[in-house]
Every structure is written in structure tokens, then in C-alpha cells.
Design a protein around this motif. Structure first.
Motif, PDB file in Angstrom:
ATOM      1  N   LYS A   1       0.854  -1.192   0.000  1.00  0.00           N
ATOM      2  CA  LYS A   1       0.000   0.000   0.000  1.00  0.00           C
ATOM      3  C   LYS A   1       0.884   1.234   0.000  1.00  0.00           C
ATOM      4  O   LYS A   1       1.930   1.269   0.645  1.00  0.00           O
TER       5      LYS A   1
ATOM      6  N   ASP B   1     -18.165   9.144  -2.718  1.00  0.00           N
ATOM      7  CA  ASP B   1     -18.702   9.305  -1.364  1.00  0.00           C
ATOM      8  C   ASP B   1     -18.676  10.800  -1.068  1.00  0.00           C
ATOM      9  O   ASP B   1     -17.714  11.314  -0.483  1.00  0.00           O
TER      10      ASP B   1
ATOM     11  N   ARG C   1     -14.739  11.873  -1.305  1.00  0.00           N
ATOM     12  CA  ARG C   1     -13.855  10.753  -1.628  1.00  0.00           C
ATOM     13  C   ARG C   1     -14.329  10.044  -2.887  1.00  0.00           C
ATOM     14  O   ARG C   1     -15.533   9.927  -3.143  1.00  0.00           O
TER      15      ARG C   1
ATOM     16  N   THR D   1     -13.368   6.372  -5.044  1.00  0.00           N
ATOM     17  CA  THR D   1     -12.633   5.116  -4.979  1.00  0.00           C
ATOM     18  C   THR D   1     -12.777   4.345  -6.282  1.00  0.00           C
ATOM     19  O   THR D   1     -13.867   4.256  -6.835  1.00  0.00           O
TER      20      THR D   1
ATOM     21  N   HIS E   1     -12.235   0.560  -7.663  1.00  0.00           N
ATOM     22  CA  HIS E   1     -12.026  -0.833  -7.294  1.00  0.00           C
ATOM     23  C   HIS E   1     -11.626  -1.608  -8.547  1.00  0.00           C
ATOM     24  O   HIS E   1     -12.297  -1.508  -9.577  1.00  0.00           O
TER      25      HIS E   1
ATOM     26  N   SER F   1      -6.916  -1.026  -5.563  1.00  0.00           N
ATOM     27  CA  SER F   1      -7.792   0.135  -5.409  1.00  0.00           C
ATOM     28  C   SER F   1      -6.994   1.426  -5.378  1.00  0.00           C
ATOM     29  O   SER F   1      -5.807   1.446  -5.058  1.00  0.00           O
TER      30      SER F   1
ATOM     31  N   VAL G   1      -7.909   5.128  -3.653  1.00  0.00           N
ATOM     32  CA  VAL G   1      -8.842   5.917  -2.840  1.00  0.00           C
ATOM     33  C   VAL G   1      -8.341   7.355  -2.843  1.00  0.00           C
ATOM     34  O   VAL G   1      -7.245   7.645  -2.366  1.00  0.00           O
TER      35      VAL G   1
ATOM     36  N   THR H   1      -9.016  11.333  -1.782  1.00  0.00           N
ATOM     37  CA  THR H   1      -9.743  12.189  -0.843  1.00  0.00           C
ATOM     38  C   THR H   1      -9.256  13.620  -0.994  1.00  0.00           C
ATOM     39  O   THR H   1      -8.039  13.881  -0.979  1.00  0.00           O
TER      40      THR H   1
ATOM     41  N   THR I   1      -3.262   3.837  -2.414  1.00  0.00           N
ATOM     42  CA  THR I   1      -3.405   2.773  -3.406  1.00  0.00           C
ATOM     43  C   THR I   1      -2.922   1.447  -2.834  1.00  0.00           C
ATOM     44  O   THR I   1      -1.920   1.396  -2.107  1.00  0.00           O
TER      45      THR I   1
END
Length: 232
Positions: free
Chosen positions: A61, A130, A135, A137, A139, A162, A164, A166, A178
Motif C-alpha cells: 500500500k 462518497d 472521496r 474510490t 475498485h 484500489s 482511494v 480524498t 493505493t
């Protein structure tokens, strides 16, 4: 979306914790939530690793900020036609089928070092907003797709990946997280897969910073409409 010489694979290790009574008898077995181990930090990007039970490959990550509004970073990540400009070792990327405004089936060809067979992947890339926390995302996972080309490459499998995004600093910058958990398949030794994959989050976020700064990277009309509808 793609990977370093796609020797990628991520893993999640769950470690059982045993609770004992004063008499020494085991009363219950609990499973600790998976944890990320910090590996390195460079250019403000922190990289973590995680082992997954039953998997020889390591999950990785990366966490780092991109100096661009979230809409710009979304445009960079979701434009499959330009993936080769920033994703390590990707020599071909194309959409096989659009499922919806924020989902598509993608074919990716990855160039590997001399002596190894190239890898390719067929994946679903699905985005979701979101608005409550500003946010977005993406997938990514491998799927079966009838229209995928038959090749002489080794077809790898992405169990999970993924991005993400923000919005931070009043929307002027974007925090990117990521993750990648993939199996390159074939006969690649595990230690090689893990060694190459260790650098993937760092290189990915660094390259994404450069891609997002390009003046001609802009959301498509359809994507811009989706961003506006989500209030982002």
C-alpha cells in the motif's frame, strides 16, 4: 490499471490471538485484524506491506498527496487510453467494454524483464463517489470477459487493487491511497514477485503526480457530469 513488471501480489495475514483463563485453559480464540507494516518513505509517500494468510505474495500500500484537485487526479486515473503514460511497464491498455459511466472492463499488457514472459490482465475497474467525505474510490479486480484477446502472454490475476482519492487542503490537493494484491501466475519465484512489487506503490504515486500536472489531462464530459452530480 497496472503494475510494475507485474510481479505483484498482495497478502493479508490474520494472526490468531489466544486468550487463557487463570487456570491456563483456552477460553476463546480471537483473530486480530490485519495490520500494515511500514516499509519506507520517500518524497512524502509512505509504503506499507502486509502478509495474507495462505498467500506467498505480499500486499503493498502507498499513501501520498498529489498537488492537484481531485477531479484532475480522477481524470488521470480513469483515462485508460493514457495509462501507458504513467503506469509502470504498461505497453498497452484499452477498454474492452463499458459497463456504465463509472465502470469498464479493461485489457492491460505488461512488459516484463528479459527472460520472462510478458503478463496481461483483464479487469473490471469500477468507480464510486462518497460525497459526504469528498472521496472517490476505484475498485479493480480480474474478471472473465468473452471479448478479451487470446495471447501468448501469461494472464495474471488481480485479487484486489484500489485507488482511494480524498480531497484535502480545501480541495487544492488530493490524498491518494493505493493498494495492490495480485498474482502474476506462471513460474515467477515468490521472492522476485515480492521484491519487484515493493516499489510499485511508490512509483505509482510519483508517476501519478506527474500525470495529474499535465495541462491536457481533463475529465471527459461524461466524467465531469458524474463528478458534478456527486457534488465533488
Amino acid at each position: 490499471m497496472r503494475l510494475r513488471p507485474l510481479f505483484v501480489a498482495i497478502a493479508l495475514t490474520t494472526l490468531p490471538l489466544l486468550s487463557f483463563s487463570s487456570s491456563g485453559a483456552a477460553e476463546e480464540t480471537r483473530v486480530a485484524p490485519p495490520t500494515w507494516e511500514r516499509v519506507t518513505e520517500d518524497a512524502g509517500i509512505v509504503v506499507f506491506r502486509q502478509e495474507i494468510a495462505g498467500s506467498p505474495v505480499i500486499a503493498f500500500k502507498g499513501v501520498g498527496a498529489v498537488d492537484a484537485p481531485m477531479s484532475q487526479v480522477i481524470a488521470a486515473i480513469t483515462d485508460t487510453s493514457r495509462t501507458t503514460e504513467w503506469m509502470d511497464s504498461t505497453v498497452e491498455a484499452r477498454v474492452l467494454r463499458k459497463v456504465g459511466p463509472l465502470e469498464q472492463i479493461v485489457y492491460t499488457h505488461i512488459k516484463t524483464p528479459p527472460g520472462l514472459t510478458d503478463r496481461d490482465f483483464v479487469t473490471s475497474a469500477r468507480g464510486e463517489f462518497d460525497p459526504a467525505v469528498k472521496r472517490f474510490t476505484v475498485h479493480i479486480r480480474s474478471v472473465s470477459e468473452p471479448s478479451a484477446p487470446q495471447t501468448s502472454y501469461v494472464r495474471g490475476e488481480i485479487h484486489h487493487s484500489s485507488f482511494v482519492l480524498t480531497a484535502i487542503e480545501g480541495g487544492k490537493k488530493t490524498l491518494v491511497v493505493t493498494e495492490i494484491h495480485a498474482d502474476p501466475k506462471g513460474s515467477v519465484p515468490t521472492f522476485i514477485a515480492n521484491a519487484f512489487q515493493k516499489n510499485w506503490p511508490l512509483n505509482t504515486i510519483k508517476n501519478l503526480r506527474k500525470q495529474s500536472a499535465k495541462g491536457d489531462v481533463r475529465p471527459s464530459g461524461e466524467l465531469a457530469a458524474a463528478i458534478a452530480k456527486a457534488g465533488m
